[in-house]
Design an enzyme around this catalytic site. Structure first.
Site, short mmCIF file in Angstrom:
data_model
loop_
_atom_site.label_atom_id
_atom_site.label_comp_id
_atom_site.label_asym_id
_atom_site.label_seq_id
_atom_site.Cartn_x
_atom_site.Cartn_y
_atom_site.Cartn_z
N GLU A 163 116.15 54.12 -142.16
CA GLU A 163 115.77 55.43 -141.58
C GLU A 163 116.43 56.60 -142.31
OE1 GLU A 163 117.72 53.18 -140.17
OE2 GLU A 163 119.24 54.04 -138.83
N HIS A 190 120.13 50.51 -143.03
CA HIS A 190 119.52 51.59 -142.24
C HIS A 190 118.47 52.32 -143.08
CE1 HIS A 190 122.16 51.57 -138.69
NE2 HIS A 190 123.07 51.11 -139.52
N CYS A 214 119.82 46.88 -138.41
CA CYS A 214 121.26 46.65 -138.29
C CYS A 214 121.57 45.76 -137.09
CB CYS A 214 122.03 47.97 -138.27
SG CYS A 214 123.69 47.75 -138.92
N1 GLN Z 1 127.82 46.49 -134.56
C1 GLN Z 1 127.20 45.86 -135.69
C2 GLN Z 1 128.16 45.73 -136.87
O1 GLN Z 1 129.16 46.40 -136.94
C3 GLN Z 1 125.96 46.59 -136.11
C4 GLN Z 1 126.24 47.94 -136.66
C5 GLN Z 1 125.04 48.86 -136.63
O2 GLN Z 1 124.04 48.60 -135.98
N2 GLN Z 1 125.13 49.97 -137.32
O3 GLN Z 1 127.92 44.95 -137.75
#
Ligand code: GLN
Length: 538
Positions: free
Chosen positions: A513, A511, A385
């Site tokens: 995970e 994600h 992410c």
């Molecule tokens: N802050 C970033 C976004 O909103 C990444 C989000 C995250 O890592 N979950 O796109």
């Protein structure tokens, strides 16, 4: 009311962080392995509608379900232990319950009436619990957050007391998890706090059917007897849950040894069936005795002081290590520390570097430093992410001649927003529950490491983000060696990037995970752990 669905309620006493979630998840695994369909739910007494707006320092990781709920991290335990499929129904907070009631009041749903905690809030809580009957589960396990005696949890406990009457004792069973502190000075294990927490429940009208005692040292028969006497729980229903030595995945095995699952099934008047823990026990044995060697992974984040903030990342890494039969050491690195010091001091000894998700500018430059260090030194790198967004910024700044490149999240006036706000997010005003959330498909390119790991061109993963790879920079970053190997099916969103010139450099917008299970390790985590081991300087 409800017919044959059985409800198990898990409350906690004395202190928080006793491991109610792990206990609930362990019980779910045991019941599942006796042939029952189990659904899990967590009720959180705080006022936020969901934990999505809270800092990880307040609440630990925000877990994301397939259907896009931003939820309590205990749902991660439920899914990992019991292979359960959690949904938006799996997590209710006081805020969510109240907002439904208040909305109904404004719509005239209670015209003429005074809206009160009892019965209106308690009815809504009971509705949330009983809604799980529709999932087709035989047994619904509901964990109540907080500690018996908290002001905030009293409407929940009152609702449970009422439900026991509504459903009958054979359909509503109470498990109370409590703490037996060990006093070093006198060398004694004390039962008084546990007696008092059972006393608090009794004053509300709840007498637990089962008392589970968290303890650091083994209990003696006198402790069992005393607790049985003072807490009105039969001796056989007092269960010890001692700290496990090696892995939290040992907990269900220890609870099964004491017959907890049979006890619960007898309370429900359900057939005991055969318990099959063979796969689980084999996995635990592999986790405890890794045969291939050791691997050291650095996780570079900004909430490192609280391990719960990256719970699923740590668990997924451990699954990868179990899969690869490796002894894993995780080095937690505060990304801000990399900003003022030589990154080699922190990263010189590790075999792989993972940069997880995150929000806000603090620590960002340190994360980008970590990406760069991994890239230059050919250390396996896994970005998740925000970690993927950092990888794009690193390539842009260092290899595409765009030294001012940034994400619009951190610098609204950057001349090169290689990460920009997603189109659908541009009109979003409210912060809660409005990100791109939940499972979306992704198509992987031939010849990519991602495809290699997954073994399938179409995959589905969970998301939680507002920003994305800016398509205006696709060509420039590809020229700089960043291959875009995973895209949304319409080709519009970049989901996976890799550097083919590097031994293992892969970063994902989603994600992974959240989908890793000890019995089904996530392929990307397994591949990353394996690459890190293989790349080791011997
Ligand atoms: N802050 C970033 C976004 O909103 C990444 C989000 C995250 O890592 N979950 O796109």
């Amino acid at each position: 009311m409800s017919g044959s669905v059985k409800h198990l309620f898990i409350t906690g006493g004395v202190v928080s962080s006793l491991g109610k979630g792990i206990t609930a998840a362990s019980v779910a695994l045991l019941l599942k392995q006796r042939g029952y369909k189990v659904f899990l739910q967590k009720l959180d007494p705080y006022l936020n509608v969901d934990p999505g707006t809270m800092s990880p320092y307040q609440h630990g990781e925000v877990y994301v379900t397939e259907d896009g709920a931003e939820a309590d991290l205990d749902l991660g335990h439920y899914e990992r232990f019991a292979g359960a499929n959690c949904t938006k129904q799996s997590n209710y907070t006081t805020g969510r319950i109240y907002s439904t009631v208040i909305q109904r009041e404004r719509q005239g749903g209670y015209l003429g009436g005074t809206v009160q905690v009892v019965p209106h809030i308690t009815d809504e809580i009971k509705k949330a619990i009983l809604s799980c009957d529709e999932t087709g589960a035989d047994i619904v396990i509901t964990e109540i957050g907080g500690t018996a005696g908290d002001i905030e949890s009293s409407p929940f406990l009152e609702a449970l007391r009422q439900l026991r009457v509504d459903l009958g004792p054979e359909n509503a069973v109470f498990v109370h998890l409590t703490l037996l502190p060990y006093l070093n000075a006198s060398g004694e294990l004390k039962t008084k706090p546990a007696q008092q927490s059972a006393g608090i429940l009794r004053s509300i009208g709840i007498i637990p059917d089962v008392l589970i005692c968290r303890t650091e040292v083994a209990m003696e028969e006198e402790h069992f007897k005393k607790l049985s006497l003072f807490c009105s729980v039969p001796r056989a229903a007092v269960i010890e849950e001692k700290d496990v030595k090696n892995s939290i995945y040992e907990v269900p095995i220890e609870l099964a040894k004491q017959g907890l699952d049979s006890l619960i099934l007898r309370k429900f008047n359900l057939p005991e069936n055969q318990l099959d823990l063979s796969l689980w026990s084999a996995m635990v044995a592999r986790a405890i005795n890794p045969e291939r060697g050791k691997v050291r992974i650095a996780v570079v984040g900004k909430y490192m002081a609280l391990r719960d903030a990256y719970k699923s990342i740590f668990e997924a890494l451990s699954h990868g290590a179990i899969d690869q039969s490796l002894d894993l050491t995780i080095k937690c690195i505060e990304s801000e520390d990399l900003q003022n010091r030589d990154p080699h001091e922190f990263l010189g000894e590790v075999d792989g570097i993972l940069v997880p998700g995150g929000f806000g500018y603090r620590g960002l430059e340190g994360k980008i430093e970590a990406v760069k260090y991994a890239r230059i030194n050919n250390i396996p790198f896994f970005g998740i992410c925000l970690g993927m967004q950092c990888a794009a910024i690193d390539t842009a700044r260092d290899l595409a001649g765009l030294p001012d490149a940034n994400s619009l999240e951190f610098d609204e006036s950057t001349p090169h927003p290689v990460i920009s706000l997603m189109d659908k997010q541009k009109k979003v005003v409210n912060k809660g529950g409005t990100m791109r959330l939940g499972a979306y498909p992704c198509i992987l390119k031939e010849g990519s490491r991602a495809l290699d790991a997954y073994g399938s061109t179409e995959v589905s993963e969970r998301h939680r983000h507002r920003f994305e790879f800016n398509n205006d920079y696709r060509e420039r970053l590809e020229k700089a060696g960043l291959r875009l190997t995973g895209l949304s099916p319409d080709g519009k969103l970049v989901e996976v990037v890799e550097r083919p010139d590097h031994p293992w450099f892969l970063a994902v917008q989603f994600h992974p995970e959240f989908k890793s299970r000890p019995l089904r390790p996530h392929p990307l985590f397994s591949a990353f752990i394996n690459a890190s081991f293989k790349g080791q300087k011997k």
